[in-house]
Scaffold this motif. Sequence first.
Motif, PDB file in Angstrom:
ATOM      1  N   LYS A 159       0.808  -1.228   0.000  1.00 12.79           N
ATOM      2  CA  LYS A 159       0.000   0.000   0.000  1.00 12.79           C
ATOM      3  C   LYS A 159       0.841   1.277   0.000  1.00 12.79           C
ATOM      4  CE  LYS A 159      -4.251  -1.878   1.613  1.00 12.79           C
ATOM      5  NZ  LYS A 159      -3.802  -3.244   1.353  1.00 12.79           N
ATOM      6  N   GLU A 160       2.138   1.124   0.101  1.00 16.08           N
ATOM      7  CA  GLU A 160       2.990   2.321   0.173  1.00 16.08           C
ATOM      8  C   GLU A 160       2.848   3.153  -1.103  1.00 16.08           C
ATOM      9  OE1 GLU A 160       6.980   1.322   1.190  1.00 16.08           O
ATOM     10  OE2 GLU A 160       7.682   3.397   0.937  1.00 16.08           O
ATOM     11  N   GLU A 161       2.845   4.485  -0.953  1.00 14.79           N
ATOM     12  CA  GLU A 161       2.806   5.379  -2.116  1.00 14.79           C
ATOM     13  C   GLU A 161       4.224   5.805  -2.414  1.00 14.79           C
ATOM     14  OE1 GLU A 161       0.308   8.792  -1.877  1.00 14.79           O
ATOM     15  OE2 GLU A 161      -1.366   7.699  -2.757  1.00 14.79           O
ATOM     16  N   PHE A 162       4.736   5.407  -3.574  1.00 11.10           N
ATOM     17  CA  PHE A 162       6.117   5.747  -3.913  1.00 11.10           C
ATOM     18  C   PHE A 162       6.157   7.069  -4.669  1.00 11.10           C
ATOM     19  CE2 PHE A 162       5.973   1.065  -3.700  1.00 11.10           C
ATOM     20  CZ  PHE A 162       6.928   0.860  -2.712  1.00 11.10           C
ATOM     21  N   LYS A 163       7.297   7.767  -4.475  1.00 12.74           N
ATOM     22  CA  LYS A 163       7.449   9.068  -5.153  1.00 12.74           C
ATOM     23  C   LYS A 163       7.582   8.851  -6.665  1.00 12.74           C
ATOM     24  CE  LYS A 163      10.968  12.635  -5.307  1.00 12.74           C
ATOM     25  NZ  LYS A 163      12.156  11.999  -5.832  1.00 12.74           N
ATOM     26  N   ASP A 164       8.382   7.862  -7.048  1.00 16.03           N
ATOM     27  CA  ASP A 164       8.579   7.551  -8.462  1.00 16.03           C
ATOM     28  C   ASP A 164       9.125   6.129  -8.583  1.00 16.03           C
ATOM     29  OD1 ASP A 164      11.214   7.751  -7.644  1.00 16.03           O
ATOM     30  OD2 ASP A 164      11.486   9.759  -8.435  1.00 16.03           O
ATOM     31  N   THR A 165       9.444   5.732  -9.818  1.00 11.07           N
ATOM     32  CA  THR A 165       9.900   4.356 -10.047  1.00 11.07           C
ATOM     33  C   THR A 165      11.195   4.068  -9.299  1.00 11.07           C
ATOM     34  OG1 THR A 165       8.885   4.422 -12.218  1.00 11.07           O
ATOM     35  CG2 THR A 165      10.481   2.694 -11.874  1.00 11.07           C
ATOM     36  N   ALA A 166      12.116   5.044  -9.290  1.00 17.56           N
ATOM     37  CA  ALA A 166      13.399   4.816  -8.618  1.00 17.56           C
ATOM     38  C   ALA A 166      13.169   4.546  -7.129  1.00 17.56           C
ATOM     39  CB  ALA A 166      14.309   6.025  -8.815  1.00 17.56           C
ATOM     40  N   ALA A 167      12.247   5.316  -6.519  1.00 13.93           N
ATOM     41  CA  ALA A 167      11.960   5.122  -5.091  1.00 13.93           C
ATOM     42  C   ALA A 167      11.317   3.751  -4.861  1.00 13.93           C
ATOM     43  CB  ALA A 167      11.037   6.234  -4.584  1.00 13.93           C
ATOM     44  N   ALA A 168      10.456   3.332  -5.786  1.00  9.76           N
ATOM     45  CA  ALA A 168       9.818   2.019  -5.653  1.00  9.76           C
ATOM     46  C   ALA A 168      10.862   0.903  -5.782  1.00  9.76           C
ATOM     47  CB  ALA A 168       8.728   1.862  -6.718  1.00  9.76           C
ATOM     48  N   CYS A 169      11.830   1.085  -6.703  1.00  7.72           N
ATOM     49  CA  CYS A 169      12.899   0.079  -6.867  1.00  7.72           C
ATOM     50  C   CYS A 169      13.662  -0.078  -5.550  1.00  7.72           C
ATOM     51  CB  CYS A 169      13.877   0.491  -7.963  1.00  7.72           C
ATOM     52  SG  CYS A 169      13.212   0.281  -9.618  1.00  7.72           S
ATOM     53  N   ARG A 170      13.983   1.043  -4.947  1.00 10.56           N
ATOM     54  CA  ARG A 170      14.721   0.982  -3.671  1.00 10.56           C
ATOM     55  C   ARG A 170      13.844   0.351  -2.591  1.00 10.56           C
ATOM     56  NH1 ARG A 170      16.272   6.114  -5.397  1.00 10.56           N
ATOM     57  NH2 ARG A 170      14.711   7.126  -4.111  1.00 10.56           N
ATOM     58  N   GLY A 171      12.584   0.787  -2.531  1.00 11.71           N
ATOM     59  CA  GLY A 171      11.676   0.326  -1.480  1.00 11.71           C
ATOM     60  C   GLY A 171      11.371  -1.165  -1.555  1.00 11.71           C
ATOM     61  N   LEU A 172      11.405  -1.731  -2.769  1.00 14.43           N
ATOM     62  CA  LEU A 172      11.015  -3.141  -2.921  1.00 14.43           C
ATOM     63  C   LEU A 172      12.213  -4.075  -3.094  1.00 14.43           C
ATOM     64  CD1 LEU A 172       7.865  -2.609  -5.169  1.00 14.43           C
ATOM     65  CD2 LEU A 172       7.940  -3.091  -2.721  1.00 14.43           C
ATOM     66  N   GLN A 173      13.420  -3.525  -3.003  1.00 16.18           N
ATOM     67  CA  GLN A 173      14.634  -4.331  -3.204  1.00 16.18           C
ATOM     68  C   GLN A 173      14.732  -5.464  -2.171  1.00 16.18           C
ATOM     69  OE1 GLN A 173      17.114  -3.727  -5.782  1.00 16.18           O
ATOM     70  NE2 GLN A 173      17.731  -5.766  -5.117  1.00 16.18           N
ATOM     71  N   GLU A 174      14.407  -5.132  -0.921  1.00 10.07           N
ATOM     72  CA  GLU A 174      14.530  -6.138   0.143  1.00 10.07           C
ATOM     73  C   GLU A 174      13.550  -7.294  -0.091  1.00 10.07           C
ATOM     74  OE1 GLU A 174      14.459  -4.296   4.016  1.00 10.07           O
ATOM     75  OE2 GLU A 174      14.011  -6.259   4.907  1.00 10.07           O
ATOM     76  N   CYS A 175      12.359  -6.934  -0.507  1.00  7.69           N
ATOM     77  CA  CYS A 175      11.337  -7.949  -0.773  1.00  7.69           C
ATOM     78  C   CYS A 175      11.775  -8.819  -1.957  1.00  7.69           C
ATOM     79  CB  CYS A 175      10.028  -7.238  -1.084  1.00  7.69           C
ATOM     80  SG  CYS A 175       8.635  -8.314  -0.974  1.00  7.69           S
ATOM     81  N   ALA A 176      12.359  -8.187  -2.980  1.00  4.36           N
ATOM     82  CA  ALA A 176      12.841  -8.933  -4.155  1.00  4.36           C
ATOM     83  C   ALA A 176      13.927  -9.923  -3.740  1.00  4.36           C
ATOM     84  CB  ALA A 176      13.376  -7.965  -5.201  1.00  4.36           C
ATOM     85  N   ALA A 177      14.783  -9.488  -2.792  1.00  6.89           N
ATOM     86  CA  ALA A 177      15.865 -10.367  -2.329  1.00  6.89           C
ATOM     87  C   ALA A 177      15.295 -11.576  -1.585  1.00  6.89           C
ATOM     88  CB  ALA A 177      16.824  -9.578  -1.438  1.00  6.89           C
ATOM     89  N   LEU A 178      14.190 -11.373  -0.840  1.00  2.00           N
ATOM     90  CA  LEU A 178      13.570 -12.495  -0.117  1.00  2.00           C
ATOM     91  C   LEU A 178      12.942 -13.510  -1.083  1.00  2.00           C
ATOM     92  CD1 LEU A 178      11.873 -10.512   2.783  1.00  2.00           C
ATOM     93  CD2 LEU A 178      13.706 -12.190   3.025  1.00  2.00           C
ATOM     94  N   LEU A 179      12.401 -12.987  -2.176  1.00  2.00           N
ATOM     95  CA  LEU A 179      11.766 -13.877  -3.151  1.00  2.00           C
ATOM     96  C   LEU A 179      12.783 -14.619  -4.011  1.00  2.00           C
ATOM     97  CD1 LEU A 179       8.909 -11.554  -4.517  1.00  2.00           C
ATOM     98  CD2 LEU A 179       8.665 -13.475  -2.944  1.00  2.00           C
TER      99      LEU A 179
END
Length: 357
Positions: A159-179
């Motif tokens: 549900k997080e609102e990201f500022k832009d794609t770059a911010a979303a990439c940073r914000g979801l990096q940890e989740c991507a690493a878990l997957l």
Amino acid sequence: MEIRDNKSLQENLKPFRKALRAWFEHEGRKLPWRQEPSLYKTVVSEFMLQQTQVETVLPYFERWMRRFPDFAALARARESTTVKFWEGLGYYSRARNLHKLAGILTNAGNSPNTAHGWAELPGVGPYTSHAIASLRFNQPVACVDGNVIRVIARLTANKEEFKDTAAACRGLQECAALLLDEASPGSHNEAMMELGATVCSRIAPKCGQCPVGEFCAAKKAGNASRYPRFKPRGFTRSSVNRAFSEHGDAILLQRNSRASRRLGGQWELPVMESLRVPRTEDQLIVKRSRTIGRERIEESIYRVFPTPELMIRVDKACDLRWATKPDLKKLTLSGPHRRWVKEISNLQRGSADPNRP
Ligand code: SF4
């Protein structure tokens, strides 16, 4: 929602990875850089795919590989030739960085094999370094691009609102690493990107055909299109006055500063103010507009006559030149300006322009 909040996904990471990989093995597109893959093909394709769709890249990739088949051939070429082969793809600093990178690797006689090592090279950001390191060196690093953001945000109903794609990439990096499937990081990364590009599309995701639908929180809630969430952002608007000046069969062009990230080194119609010539509204030929990133630019193009003063100024300036028809073929022009030069040249020869203001 984080991955830990999606119990179905967290408790089923192995089946999730297995389903994703099996789907990719059968359904992944047979793209040219995936056929007989090599480090060079991966690097070139990853550079071209930054900010650009696969369908646009395909003809450029084939042409590039024929002209510059390996790092050594690319390093031997002139930078201007490589930029010419990039014409139409945009973001020309990518071509210059790729050329520089080929020179560095050719001189060194080897290449890094970690994401960290690749990130030191020109034009290689976090995503590209992870893609190269996982695809070619089996390094357990997750890639997050626009396609992967979409998949992860929907899998976890983030549900997080990201500022832009770059911010979303940073914000979801940890989740991507878990997957990430650490046993097969390259295939996993490609599969995630492929899923985002072909099934988990921005508009109307094909949840009914999704190989990992059973683990997806957004599918369960029936609201996949709501994710990822971005803060609303508008376009900025600007305007610029351009000169269309002919001298014999040549047209006056101006080269953009090399420091310009998106249009550096490309030739365009000159900015009126830089020519220091007066203009009146009856000189206006056409108004055109284009969008660069989130900027909407209105360009007004004025006829300018080649006075002796202007001829002297052009002679002295290193960013201005007269370009004949054969020159136009060789020079790298931005897409809109190549189109407008052709259009206005036809107009000058008498064809009517329905869009004339
Ligand atoms: Fe995307 Fe739908 Fe698959 Fe979820 S089920 S990952 S929303 S395509």
